[in-house]
Each structure stands twice: as C-alpha cells, then as structure tokens.
Design a protein around this motif. Structure first.
Motif, PDB file in Angstrom:
ATOM      1  N   LEU A  80     -70.779  -6.609 -14.981  1.00 16.56           N
ATOM      2  CA  LEU A  80     -70.581  -5.848 -13.746  1.00 16.56           C
ATOM      3  C   LEU A  80     -69.641  -4.670 -13.988  1.00 16.56           C
ATOM      4  O   LEU A  80     -69.883  -3.559 -13.506  1.00 16.56           O
ATOM      5  CB  LEU A  80     -70.026  -6.765 -12.651  1.00 16.56           C
ATOM      6  N   THR A  81     -68.595  -4.898 -14.745  1.00 18.13           N
ATOM      7  CA  THR A  81     -67.644  -3.823 -15.038  1.00 18.13           C
ATOM      8  C   THR A  81     -68.325  -2.700 -15.816  1.00 18.13           C
ATOM      9  O   THR A  81     -68.169  -1.515 -15.493  1.00 18.13           O
ATOM     10  CB  THR A  81     -66.449  -4.375 -15.838  1.00 18.13           C
ATOM     11  N   PHE A  82     -69.098  -3.061 -16.836  1.00 21.36           N
ATOM     12  CA  PHE A  82     -69.800  -2.034 -17.619  1.00 21.36           C
ATOM     13  C   PHE A  82     -70.848  -1.311 -16.777  1.00 21.36           C
ATOM     14  O   PHE A  82     -71.040  -0.100 -16.908  1.00 21.36           O
ATOM     15  CB  PHE A  82     -70.453  -2.645 -18.856  1.00 21.36           C
ATOM     16  N   TYR A  83     -71.507  -2.044 -15.912  1.00 18.48           N
ATOM     17  CA  TYR A  83     -72.502  -1.426 -15.032  1.00 18.48           C
ATOM     18  C   TYR A  83     -71.840  -0.393 -14.125  1.00 18.48           C
ATOM     19  O   TYR A  83     -72.332   0.721 -13.982  1.00 18.48           O
ATOM     20  CB  TYR A  83     -73.208  -2.499 -14.204  1.00 18.48           C
ATOM     21  N   ASN A  84     -70.732  -0.770 -13.523  1.00 13.58           N
ATOM     22  CA  ASN A  84     -70.024   0.156 -12.635  1.00 13.58           C
ATOM     23  C   ASN A  84     -69.490   1.362 -13.396  1.00 13.58           C
ATOM     24  O   ASN A  84     -69.475   2.475 -12.877  1.00 13.58           O
ATOM     25  CB  ASN A  84     -68.887  -0.563 -11.903  1.00 13.58           C
ATOM     26  N   MET A  85     -69.049   1.145 -14.630  1.00 15.80           N
ATOM     27  CA  MET A  85     -68.583   2.267 -15.448  1.00 15.80           C
ATOM     28  C   MET A  85     -69.753   3.200 -15.783  1.00 15.80           C
ATOM     29  O   MET A  85     -69.593   4.418 -15.826  1.00 15.80           O
ATOM     30  CB  MET A  85     -67.954   1.753 -16.742  1.00 15.80           C
TER      31      MET A  85
END
Length: 141
Positions: A80-85
């Motif tokens: 999720l963090t990488f997706y948002n980044m």
C-alpha cells in the motif's frame, strides 16, 4: 486502495485479536478443567490423553500461524505504501511513507504478541498434561 488500509487494520489485526481472545478463553477453560479432573477415574492412559489434549490444537495452531498473519499484514502495508508513492511521486512526503510503514509494522507486532501468548499457554498446558499423565501412571503402576 484505501480499502487495503482498512483491511489491514480491521481485517488482519482484528482477526489476530479474535484469535488471541479464543486462545485465552480455551487456555482458561483447560486450566479449570485440569484442576477438576480425577486421573484415577480413567481406565487407560490413552483415554486420559485424548481428554487432556482436546482443544490444545487450536492454541498450537494460533501460536504457529499468528506470525504469518502479521507478516501478511506487513506485506500488504508495504504494498500500500509503495502504491501510494507511485500514484504521486512528486509528493513523496516522508511522513506519509513512515505512516504506511508504521501500519505495516503494527500488523507484525500484533502477530508476534498473539503468537507469544499462544505459545506460552500451549507449553504450560502441555506440561500440565504430562504431569497428569504421570500421576495416572504412578497410580496405576
């Protein structure tokens, strides 16, 4: 992808908390049962063992699998963090990245705590089973 954040918080961590409550409930039930059991009432050690080890599989399974559920939460949180980044690379804020990683690590921590509680209860109850079986063997010489 906001649903994934809720799935981690309410799904995985919620499941781990439910499993933790189940482990504590079963462990307390077993402790009360072990205090009330009369080993001399059993004609064979195998029947005694069957009665004593009932429900211990649940505690052992939670102890073995809770870290994996926590790890699943960690993987999903990092995804999720990488997706948002990736959605807005120009607005990569360290605070947002750290918040996402903290969510991921929270799932791991909860999984480890649940596993530790389950393993401690499992080992303590297994020790009590061995003591009761030895008492039967001594009484039936």
């Amino acid at each position: 992808m906001e649903w994934l954040s809720a799935a981690i918080d309410y799904g995985i961590i919620g499941l781990l908390l439910v499993l933790s409550i189940a482990v504590v409930a079963v462990a307390l039930e077993r402790m009360v049962f072990y205090r009330s059991i009369k080993v001399e009432n059993f004609s064979s050690i195998k029947s005694l063992e069957l009665v004593l080890t009932a429900k211990l599989g649940l505690i052992g399974s939670v102890g073995n699998n809770a870290p994996y559920l926590g790890l699943l939460g960690t993987v999903l949180g990092i995804m999720l963090t990488f997706y948002n980044m990736g959605l807005d690379p120009s607005a990569m804020d360290a605070g947002k990245i750290m918040t996402g990683l903290a969510l991921a690590l929270k799932a791991t921590a909860v999984g480890l705590v649940v596993a530790l509680v389950a393993v401690v209860f499992y080992n303590a109850l297994l020790r009590k089973v061995r003591v009761l079986m030895l008492q039967w063997e001594i009484a039936h010489g």
